[in-house]
Design a protein around this motif. Structure first.
Motif, PDB file in Angstrom:
ATOM      1  N   ALA A 251      44.811  38.789  40.953  1.00  0.00           N
ATOM      2  CA  ALA A 251      44.759  38.994  42.406  1.00  0.00           C
ATOM      3  C   ALA A 251      45.478  37.857  43.127  1.00  0.00           C
ATOM      4  CB  ALA A 251      43.309  39.105  42.872  1.00  0.00           C
ATOM      5  N   GLN A 252      45.298  36.637  42.660  1.00  0.00           N
ATOM      6  CA  GLN A 252      45.992  35.500  43.275  1.00  0.00           C
ATOM      7  C   GLN A 252      47.506  35.628  43.109  1.00  0.00           C
ATOM      8  OE1 GLN A 252      44.244  31.981  41.546  1.00  0.00           O
ATOM      9  NE2 GLN A 252      42.310  32.259  42.620  1.00  0.00           N
TER      10      GLN A 252
ATOM     11  N   LYS B 145      35.735  35.693  40.198  1.00  0.00           N
ATOM     12  CA  LYS B 145      35.166  34.467  39.628  1.00  0.00           C
ATOM     13  C   LYS B 145      33.656  34.414  39.816  1.00  0.00           C
ATOM     14  CE  LYS B 145      38.226  32.006  41.914  1.00  0.00           C
ATOM     15  NZ  LYS B 145      38.949  30.918  42.547  1.00  0.00           N
ATOM     16  N   LYS B 146      33.176  34.929  40.928  1.00  0.00           N
ATOM     17  CA  LYS B 146      31.747  34.834  41.250  1.00  0.00           C
ATOM     18  C   LYS B 146      30.878  35.759  40.410  1.00  0.00           C
ATOM     19  CE  LYS B 146      32.362  33.838  46.170  1.00  0.00           C
ATOM     20  NZ  LYS B 146      32.199  34.424  47.502  1.00  0.00           N
TER      21      LYS B 146
ATOM     22  N   LYS C 184      42.195  39.047  48.419  1.00  0.00           N
ATOM     23  CA  LYS C 184      41.372  37.841  48.604  1.00  0.00           C
ATOM     24  C   LYS C 184      39.957  38.094  48.094  1.00  0.00           C
ATOM     25  CE  LYS C 184      40.239  34.286  51.896  1.00  0.00           C
ATOM     26  NZ  LYS C 184      39.154  34.118  52.771  1.00  0.00           N
ATOM     27  N   VAL C 185      39.402  39.266  48.396  1.00  0.00           N
ATOM     28  CA  VAL C 185      38.059  39.626  47.913  1.00  0.00           C
ATOM     29  C   VAL C 185      38.056  39.699  46.385  1.00  0.00           C
ATOM     30  CG1 VAL C 185      36.325  41.474  47.858  1.00  0.00           C
ATOM     31  CG2 VAL C 185      37.332  40.782  50.037  1.00  0.00           C
TER      32      VAL C 185
ATOM     33  N   LEU D 286      28.520  42.068  45.472  1.00  0.00           N
ATOM     34  CA  LEU D 286      29.913  41.677  45.228  1.00  0.00           C
ATOM     35  C   LEU D 286      30.731  42.863  44.734  1.00  0.00           C
ATOM     36  CD1 LEU D 286      29.541  38.172  43.514  1.00  0.00           C
ATOM     37  CD2 LEU D 286      30.273  38.651  45.845  1.00  0.00           C
ATOM     38  N   MET D 287      30.129  43.664  43.859  1.00  0.00           N
ATOM     39  CA  MET D 287      30.837  44.843  43.337  1.00  0.00           C
ATOM     40  C   MET D 287      31.086  45.866  44.448  1.00  0.00           C
ATOM     41  SD  MET D 287      31.500  44.380  40.218  1.00  0.00           S
ATOM     42  CE  MET D 287      30.971  43.502  38.770  1.00  0.00           C
TER      43      MET D 287
END
Length: 145
Positions: A109-110, A69-70, A62-63, A31-32
């Protein structure tokens, strides 16, 4: 016979735990890396080394939104002493702050996805998103040379 089965069960459990620990580290590192891959073109756009591209910016945001959150969920106590990780013990010592930084990255980001419409709004909004990365890395990631 019972002892042999008991010992075999314990060994299997230990191997399973080691694999699970390794897997969670690999997941968070993936993810990072995905976020890092998005940061490169965005950084180049911010420095004027690459032309502004709204589609690339939106894809990157979006990423950041999803991964922010993940990744904070991928630091269970069992992965605290995992090898081949740059995670500092501060993550587990101040889990609430760590998780709040990941959630803030996602929220910022959102917000930026909605606010960024052109190069001017990109240059105003994107630093707010990227500062979350630096804040987290400064406190919760080993410095590499």
């Amino acid at each position: 016979m019972k002892r042999t089965m008991f010992v075999a069960s314990l060994l299997a459990l230990g191997v399973t735990a080691a694999i699970a620990q390794s897997n969670v580290v690999e997941q968070r590192q993936a993810l990072m890396k995905e976020m890092g891959a998005q940061t490169r073109p965005i950084g180049a756009m911010m420095r004027g080394q690459e032309p502004f591209d709204l589609a690339k910016v939106q894809a990157g945001l979006k990423v950041f939104s999803e991964n922010g959150k993940k990744f904070v969920t991928l630091f269970p106590e069992s992965s605290k002493d995992a090898p081949k990780t740059e995670a500092l013990p501060a993550i587990w010592e101040n889990k609430a702050k760590f998780e709040s930084l990941g959630n803030k990255l996602s929220q910022d980001a959102q917000t930026a996805m909605t606010a960024i419409k052109d190069e001017a709004s990109f240059k105003a909004e994107m630093p707010k998103v990227l500062q979350n990365c630096g804040a987290c890395h400064n406190e919760f990631r080993k410095k590499t040379s």
